[in-house]
Design a protein around this motif. Structure first.
Motif, PDB file in Angstrom:
ATOM      1  N   GLY A 125     -99.191  15.961  25.866  1.00  0.00           N
ATOM      2  CA  GLY A 125    -100.621  15.688  25.823  1.00  0.00           C
ATOM      3  C   GLY A 125    -101.003  15.606  24.348  1.00  0.00           C
ATOM      4  N   THR A 177    -102.623  18.244  22.056  1.00  0.00           N
ATOM      5  CA  THR A 177    -102.849  19.308  21.066  1.00  0.00           C
ATOM      6  C   THR A 177    -101.625  20.198  20.877  1.00  0.00           C
ATOM      7  N   GLY A 178    -101.271  20.935  21.923  1.00  0.00           N
ATOM      8  CA  GLY A 178    -100.197  21.925  21.799  1.00  0.00           C
ATOM      9  C   GLY A 178     -98.843  21.272  21.542  1.00  0.00           C
ATOM     10  N   ASN A 227    -101.946  20.732  28.560  1.00  0.00           N
ATOM     11  CA  ASN A 227    -102.771  21.015  29.733  1.00  0.00           C
ATOM     12  C   ASN A 227    -102.010  20.554  30.994  1.00  0.00           C
ATOM     13  N   SER A 267    -103.047  16.722  31.240  1.00  0.00           N
ATOM     14  CA  SER A 267    -102.105  16.030  30.347  1.00  0.00           C
ATOM     15  C   SER A 267    -100.761  15.772  31.008  1.00  0.00           C
ATOM     16  N   ILE A 283    -101.665  31.899  27.856  1.00  0.00           N
ATOM     17  CA  ILE A 283    -101.146  33.206  27.434  1.00  0.00           C
ATOM     18  C   ILE A 283    -102.057  34.258  28.062  1.00  0.00           C
ATOM     19  N   VAL A 324    -104.696  28.797  25.158  1.00  0.00           N
ATOM     20  CA  VAL A 324    -104.874  29.024  23.721  1.00  0.00           C
ATOM     21  C   VAL A 324    -106.107  28.247  23.248  1.00  0.00           C
ATOM     22  N   THR A 361     -94.933  32.087  21.025  1.00  0.00           N
ATOM     23  CA  THR A 361     -95.233  30.664  21.288  1.00  0.00           C
ATOM     24  C   THR A 361     -96.479  30.180  20.560  1.00  0.00           C
TER      25      THR A 361
HETATM   26  P1  GDP Z   1    -106.443  19.936  26.280  1.00  0.00           P
HETATM   27  O1  GDP Z   1    -106.451  21.014  27.317  1.00  0.00           O
HETATM   28  O2  GDP Z   1    -107.364  18.817  26.606  1.00  0.00           O
HETATM   29  O3  GDP Z   1    -106.533  20.443  24.870  1.00  0.00           O
HETATM   30  O4  GDP Z   1    -105.016  19.214  26.461  1.00  0.00           O
HETATM   31  P2  GDP Z   1    -103.644  19.353  25.718  1.00  0.00           P
HETATM   32  O5  GDP Z   1    -102.602  18.768  26.571  1.00  0.00           O
HETATM   33  O6  GDP Z   1    -103.761  18.906  24.341  1.00  0.00           O
HETATM   34  O7  GDP Z   1    -103.430  20.879  25.839  1.00  0.00           O
HETATM   35  C1  GDP Z   1    -103.267  21.706  24.860  1.00  0.00           C
HETATM   36  C2  GDP Z   1    -102.791  22.990  25.513  1.00  0.00           C
HETATM   37  O8  GDP Z   1    -101.929  23.591  24.579  1.00  0.00           O
HETATM   38  C3  GDP Z   1    -103.934  23.931  25.790  1.00  0.00           C
HETATM   39  O9  GDP Z   1    -103.915  24.311  27.151  1.00  0.00           O
HETATM   40  C4  GDP Z   1    -103.650  25.129  24.876  1.00  0.00           C
HETATM   41  O10 GDP Z   1    -103.814  26.341  25.556  1.00  0.00           O
HETATM   42  C5  GDP Z   1    -102.212  24.940  24.484  1.00  0.00           C
HETATM   43  N1  GDP Z   1    -101.916  25.297  23.106  1.00  0.00           N
HETATM   44  C6  GDP Z   1    -102.504  24.865  21.963  1.00  0.00           C
HETATM   45  N2  GDP Z   1    -101.907  25.422  20.897  1.00  0.00           N
HETATM   46  C7  GDP Z   1    -100.923  26.230  21.371  1.00  0.00           C
HETATM   47  C8  GDP Z   1     -99.961  27.089  20.757  1.00  0.00           C
HETATM   48  O11 GDP Z   1     -99.871  27.221  19.544  1.00  0.00           O
HETATM   49  N3  GDP Z   1     -99.115  27.770  21.602  1.00  0.00           N
HETATM   50  C9  GDP Z   1     -99.173  27.648  22.972  1.00  0.00           C
HETATM   51  N4  GDP Z   1     -98.329  28.343  23.731  1.00  0.00           N
HETATM   52  N5  GDP Z   1    -100.087  26.855  23.574  1.00  0.00           N
HETATM   53  C10 GDP Z   1    -100.929  26.149  22.787  1.00  0.00           C
END
Ligand code: GDP
Length: 301
Positions: free
Chosen positions: A8, A10-11, A193, A197, A223, A228, A282
């Motif tokens: 996706g 962000t993470g 997500n 995602s 977590i 996060v 993580t």
């Molecule tokens: P979003 O939910 O629209 O932001 O979709 P994304 O697919 O970009 O999801 C990002 C996911 O990554 C979110 O559910 C966050 O909880 C997770 N996330 C972001 N940064 C970190 C991190 O450093 N470690 C972990 N374990 N999860 C992360």
């Protein structure tokens, strides 16, 4: 090692900054269900974040857009009376124009993405999950809205009744996606997500079957009982999943081999259904964190 990553916006791009240093044959299959046409151009928010992260130009405070970007065009559009509801940077907009022009000339999204990532000097392969247009629709008491309207315009505030993916029934994996899945040594689902995602990627015809034949590792974006960042908790609840790392495992239960949870959830280590649960740090605050987590994942594969 040949590694495929599902991503996706962000993470997983955070994780990719580590993986790209360690894997010489890396393919990222990216969610396109959050794509949207705005101000004349096609935005692919997750593809752009993946490319910017791999090119080391991502704004690593906001985790979208390009570091140091300006917003002059966006501000001028507003002055002209045009309500551009997403903040689009000037450099970021150049990406959208580049893509949209290629699409208008008849290139596929896969080809346009390859040209884009090459222009950014990215070595890894970056593939949209499919060519067909898919839109994530959030059903709220105020009505149905596109994911970007829900998250950006309405700041993620409305209650969420349901989520669906308009057009997903026509989406089929491209030859490039199938080839990447067939030839890889293993698949990593980054912390993304699970509902908005990764689920759209899983629903693209052909992808789930490809995953069932491979070792698949996922990093929990949840977590404890919170994501996060972002709306994953609200969406998981709306879809009837527990907001916990094991709720994430439930989303992937039919093909997942290993779930990586944070050390603070170490009490979950062991087996859950057919899935092995392991713990490590993580949270990725820096490139070094991403590299360390990447090393851990590659070791597991
Ligand atoms: P979003 O939910 O629209 O932001 O979709 P994304 O697919 O970009 O999801 C990002 C996911 O990554 C979110 O559910 C966050 O909880 C997770 N996330 C972001 N940064 C970190 C991190 O450093 N470690 C972990 N374990 N999860 C992360």
């Amino acid at each position: 090692m040949k590694i495929v990553v599902l991503s996706g916006g962000t993470g997983t791009p955070k994780l990719l900054r580590g993986l790209k240093e360690l894997v010489d044959d890396l393919t990222v299959i990216v969610n396109t269900a959050e794509d949207i046409w705005i101000s004349g151009n096609k935005l692919c928010p997750d593809i752009d974040s993946v490319v910017y992260a791999l090119a080391d130009v991502i704004d690593d405070e906001k985790w979208w857009g390009i570091k140091g970007d300006t917003f002059k065009t966006h501000e001028q559009l507003k002055r002209l009376g045009f309500d551009e509801f997403m903040m689009i940077g000037d450099l970021d907009r150049a990406t959208h124009i580049f893509r949209s022009e290629l699409l208008k000339q008849g290139y596929t999204l896969t080809e346009a993405t390859r040209k884009l990532k090459n222009a950014f000097g990215v070595k890894a392969e970056v593939l949209p999950m499919c060519e067909e247009e898919v839109a994530t629709i959030i059903v709220t008491p105020q009505g149905e809205m596109h994911f970007q309207e829900f998250w950006v315009k309405h700041k993620g505030e409305p209650d969420v009744i349901d989520i669906y993916f308009k057009g997903i029934e026509n989406a089929k994996a491209t030859d490039d996606v199938i080839k990447a899945l067939n030839r890889c040594d293993g698949v990593i689902i980054g912390p993304s997500n699970p509902v908005t995602s990764i689920t759209p990627i899983l629903l693209v015809k052909g992808i789930r079957d490809g995953l069932r034949r491979k070792k698949v590792i996922a990093v929990s974006p949840i977590i404890g009982n919170k994501p996060v960042s972002g709306p994953a908790g609200k969406f998981m609840r709306a879809k009837g999943y527990d907001v916990s790392p094991l709720g994430v495992a439930d989303v992937y239960a039919d093909f997942l081999d290993v779930l990586v949870v944070d050390n603070s959830d170490a009490d979950l280590v062991g087996r859950y259904k057919d899935i092995e649960v392991v713990a490590t740090d993580t949270i990725m605050k820096s490139k070094e964190d991403a590299k360390r987590l990447s090393e851990f994942l590659l070791e597991l594969l």
